[in-house]
Motif scaffolding. Structure first.
Motif, PDB file in Angstrom:
ATOM      1  N   THR A 109       4.952   6.128   3.145  1.00 25.24           N
ATOM      2  CA  THR A 109       3.466   6.784   3.187  1.00 25.24           C
ATOM      3  C   THR A 109       3.444   8.231   3.737  1.00 25.24           C
ATOM      4  OG1 THR A 109       2.613   4.426   3.975  1.00 25.24           O
ATOM      5  CG2 THR A 109       1.317   6.295   4.303  1.00 25.24           C
TER       6      THR A 109
ATOM      7  N   TRP B 216       1.134   4.275  -3.055  1.00 21.07           N
ATOM      8  CA  TRP B 216       1.105   5.725  -3.052  1.00 21.07           C
ATOM      9  C   TRP B 216       2.210   6.583  -4.017  1.00 21.07           C
ATOM     10  CZ3 TRP B 216      -2.624   8.604  -1.437  1.00 21.07           C
ATOM     11  CH2 TRP B 216      -3.468   8.053  -0.123  1.00 21.07           C
TER      12      TRP B 216
ATOM     13  N   VAL C 101       0.924  -1.014   0.004  1.00 21.83           N
ATOM     14  CA  VAL C 101      -0.074   0.196   0.067  1.00 21.83           C
ATOM     15  C   VAL C 101       0.881   1.307  -0.017  1.00 21.83           C
ATOM     16  CG1 VAL C 101      -1.662   1.446   1.343  1.00 21.83           C
ATOM     17  CG2 VAL C 101      -2.016  -1.042   0.926  1.00 21.83           C
ATOM     18  N   SER C 102       2.002   1.274   0.671  1.00 19.92           N
ATOM     19  CA  SER C 102       2.762   2.667   0.837  1.00 19.92           C
ATOM     20  C   SER C 102       3.504   2.533  -0.571  1.00 19.92           C
ATOM     21  CB  SER C 102       4.094   2.157   1.688  1.00 19.92           C
ATOM     22  OG  SER C 102       4.968   1.126   1.598  1.00 19.92           O
TER      23      SER C 102
ATOM     24  N   ALA D 213       1.702   9.986   0.662  1.00 16.32           N
ATOM     25  CA  ALA D 213       0.525  10.212   0.661  1.00 16.32           C
ATOM     26  C   ALA D 213      -0.161  11.540   0.755  1.00 16.32           C
ATOM     27  CB  ALA D 213      -0.086   9.330   1.819  1.00 16.32           C
TER      28      ALA D 213
ATOM     29  N   THR E  12       7.959   1.241   5.363  1.00 12.41           N
ATOM     30  CA  THR E  12       6.404   1.642   5.248  1.00 12.41           C
ATOM     31  C   THR E  12       5.803   2.828   5.585  1.00 12.41           C
ATOM     32  OG1 THR E  12       6.061  -0.936   5.103  1.00 12.41           O
ATOM     33  CG2 THR E  12       4.203   0.518   5.285  1.00 12.41           C
TER      34      THR E  12
END
Length: 238
Positions: free
Chosen positions: A223, A139, A135-136, A227, A219
């Motif tokens: 982020t 971004w 997920v990181s 993000a 991570t």
């Protein structure tokens, strides 16, 4: 999620890549590197889980670039909702894709002889760690997509980053088997820490603390940087 329902072909990457990595590398390298494919699985399955999810992350950026180029996001921006919801929503949907990729690797590994010493808790902990890292990285590709707006270019740039990170790591072999100049990069590579943490958790070999911490730090750092940048870029569009 509705897009995936109506266009199942979007799941080809998330199913084919992990499956091919697990099967091909087990039987191509297992005998040479581990003595036998079955013995090599303790090294390879956690590694291919990391590699598979890491590679799959770049497809999310490419799809976002496609959506941005069609104008559908201009319609989204006219709705009375938080603008960032459409970027964040895409990443939340990608979590399901990453879980599917990790599940395919684990299932195939067990089917061809892998037996995780950490049991279900160890596997779940490794999957959670790998998905969080994925997920990181998503971004990062979101930022690239918002800047470039061309899916082919996003894929090309992401490949230039992802493939050196995954292959120049300890996913397949220990760093000590490599030349000294390469060991320095492999030891600092966040993918190496993630692979080490996943192996320790899944195989219950101990020593997971350090790699897990470094993986969480990487991570969090990715982020924290990308993000806010992605949301800012999206809010400033058009």
């Amino acid at each position: 999620m509705l897009k995936i329902k109506h266009e199942p072909k979007q799941l080809v990457d998330v199913t084919a890549v992990p499956a091919l990595l697990t099967i091909l590398f087990t039987y191509l390298f297992g005998g040479a590197l581990g003595g036998s494919p079955r013995h090599y699985l303790t090294v390879l399955v956690p590694g291919t889980m990391v590699m598979g999810v890491t590679i799959v992350t770049m497809y999310g950026g490419a799809r976002l670039a496609d959506d941005l180029s069609t104008g559908v996001f201009d319609r989204f921006r006219s709705l009375a909702v938080w603008r960032g919801a459409f970027v964040v929503g895409g990443l939340v949907a990608d979590i399901g894709r990453y879980l599917l990729a990790a599940g395919i690797v684990a299932t195939l590994g067990v089917a061809i002889g892998y037996r995780p010493g950490g049991g279900v808790p160890g596997v779940l902990a490794a999957v959670a760690l790998v998905v969080a890292f994925g997920v990181s990285l998503s971004w990062v590709w979101t930022v690239v997509a918002l800047v470039i707006l061309d899916s082919a270019t996003v894929m090309s740039l992401a490949s230039v980053v992802v493939f050196p990170l995954t292959f120049a790591s300890n996913v397949f072999v220990p760093a000590r088997t490599m030349p000294g100049w390469l060991q320095a990069f492999v030891d600092a590579n966040p993918v190496s820490h993630l692979a080490s943490a996943s192996r320790a958790l899944m195989n219950n070999t101990g020593g997971a603390g350090g790699p897990v911490i470094w993986s969480l730090v990487a991570t969090g750092a990715i982020t924290v940087v990308f993000a806010p940048l992605a949301l800012r870029l999206y809010s400033k569009r058009g």
